[in-house]
Design a protein around this motif. Structure first.
Motif, mmCIF file in Angstrom:
data_model
loop_
_atom_site.group_PDB
_atom_site.id
_atom_site.type_symbol
_atom_site.label_atom_id
_atom_site.label_comp_id
_atom_site.label_asym_id
_atom_site.label_seq_id
_atom_site.Cartn_x
_atom_site.Cartn_y
_atom_site.Cartn_z
ATOM 1 N N ARG A 1 0.810 -1.199 0.000
ATOM 2 C CA ARG A 1 0.000 0.000 0.000
ATOM 3 C C ARG A 1 0.851 1.259 0.000
ATOM 4 O O ARG A 1 1.909 1.318 0.602
ATOM 5 C CB ARG A 1 -0.912 0.023 1.236
ATOM 6 C CG ARG A 1 -1.782 -1.217 1.388
ATOM 7 C CD ARG A 1 -2.743 -1.054 2.548
ATOM 8 N NE ARG A 1 -3.207 -2.362 2.996
ATOM 9 C CZ ARG A 1 -4.170 -2.539 3.886
ATOM 10 N NH1 ARG A 1 -4.761 -1.494 4.426
ATOM 11 N NH2 ARG A 1 -4.540 -3.755 4.250
ATOM 12 N N GLY A 2 0.355 2.309 -0.689
ATOM 13 C CA GLY A 2 1.022 3.585 -0.681
ATOM 14 C C GLY A 2 0.791 4.299 0.646
ATOM 15 O O GLY A 2 -0.033 3.900 1.461
ATOM 16 N N SER B 1 -2.812 5.418 1.536
ATOM 17 C CA SER B 1 -3.686 4.327 1.954
ATOM 18 C C SER B 1 -3.356 3.841 3.355
ATOM 19 O O SER B 1 -4.260 3.531 4.146
ATOM 20 C CB SER B 1 -3.578 3.156 0.965
ATOM 21 O OG SER B 1 -4.148 3.496 -0.278
ATOM 22 N N SER C 1 -4.286 5.551 -2.163
ATOM 23 C CA SER C 1 -3.211 5.480 -3.154
ATOM 24 C C SER C 1 -3.666 4.739 -4.398
ATOM 25 O O SER C 1 -3.247 5.048 -5.509
ATOM 26 C CB SER C 1 -1.984 4.774 -2.559
ATOM 27 O OG SER C 1 -1.564 5.397 -1.364
ATOM 28 N N ARG C 2 -4.513 3.748 -4.206
ATOM 29 C CA ARG C 2 -5.086 2.998 -5.325
ATOM 30 C C ARG C 2 -6.471 2.516 -4.893
ATOM 31 O O ARG C 2 -6.746 2.338 -3.691
ATOM 32 C CB ARG C 2 -4.204 1.817 -5.718
ATOM 33 C CG ARG C 2 -3.992 0.810 -4.603
ATOM 34 C CD ARG C 2 -3.144 -0.358 -5.017
ATOM 35 N NE ARG C 2 -3.098 -1.369 -3.973
ATOM 36 C CZ ARG C 2 -2.442 -2.522 -4.073
ATOM 37 N NH1 ARG C 2 -1.775 -2.795 -5.182
ATOM 38 N NH2 ARG C 2 -2.463 -3.394 -3.082
#
Length: 277
Positions: A2-3, A6, A91-92
């Motif tokens: 995860r970024g 996130s 992040s996504r």
């Protein structure tokens, strides 16, 4: 992985609801169950993931969509949690699914706390993990998202049989096969064990031997691994006559295998490598 956005969103959201979830009593079970279902729905609908995480879409629109999907059909706190999640930055898109799953496990842990079975669930997960160690075909089938879900359910319940597992253990094990989430089955079970261990403030150490550990051996191992990991540990002893001798010790993802079979296999590999040279 995860970024940063996130990770922050996940942690801050879960921290903000921790006290409420802890105080939710028996509702925690249903909240967790609903969030597992939402995780599955999101995992299988990328368009919905994107719609609920699109940074260019007004939060009010996301909440309206959420209300159309689950409003009035879930626990109020489930709706509160999902409303909070869609209001955050990710992040996504897929990471909102991960957060929903994290919340589901949190709810199940708080239910276990309320029922006084947290350690029991952790041990039962370790027992399930141990039972699967020498069953690679079964593990693969439980993780096979392409096989019919009822077949996976039947396989799981044939495995646990009438083991009198707690309903929370069964729900966690069922989630792990219903929605593999691109993970191997044992990987998911280990992840759950780790989460329960951190929740209890201790680590689970699974020790597999040919004969039961003595009290002295268990105490000694607890001392060694408590010092090694820097926190209390619980020794989960597994008896497997096929190991012949020695110990197989697993702490999290780290495995130390000093069984006779492992030593013979290592020797065989060394001999083969020497022959190839």
């Amino acid at each position: 992985m995860r970024g940063e956005a996130s990770r922050v969103a996940d942690r801050e959201s879960r921290d903000s609801f921790a006290a409420k979830l802890r105080a939710s009593g028996d509702d925690a079970w249903q909240i967790g169950d609903e969030l597992f279902g939402i995780t599955c729905t999101l995992d299988h609908n990328p368009r919905l993931q994107r719609a609920l995480t699109d940074p260019g879409r007004p939060v009010a629109d996301k909440v309206k969509l959420l209300d159309e999907l689950i409003g009035g059909r879930v626990q109020p706190m489930t709706m509160e949690i999902m409303t909070d999640l869609v209001s955050r930055s990710w992040s996504r898109a897929y990471d909102i699914d991960n957060a929903a799953e994290d919340f589901a496990v949190d709810a199940m842990m708080y239910q276990a706390d309320k029922d006084g079975v947290t350690l029991r669930v952790s041990i039962e997960l370790a027992e399930l993990q141990s039972a699967l160690l020498n069953l690679p075909v079964v593990r693969a089938d439980l993780s096979n998202a392409d096989s019919p879900i009822q077949a996976r359910y039947d396989l799981l319940h044939a495995l646990i049989g009438n083991g009198n597992f707690n309903k929370i253990t069964v729900r966690l094990a069922t989630h792990s096969t219903r929605n593999p989430r691109n993970r191997r089955y044992l990987e998911t079970i280990q992840w759950l064990i780790n989460k329960f261990s951190r929740h209890m403030g201790e680590s689970m150490v699974t020790v597999t031997t040919a004969a039961p550990l003595t009290d002295a051996q268990s105490e000694r191992l607890a001392q060694i691994y408590s010092k090694k990991v820097g926190r209390p540990v619980h020794i989960h002893s597994v008896v497997d006559e096929t190991v012949m001798g020695g110990m197989r010790i697993q702490v999290g993802d780290e495995v130390t295998d000093n069984t006779v079979i492992a030593q013979l296999q290592n020797l065989k590999r060394k001999v083969k490598a020497g022959t190839n040279d």
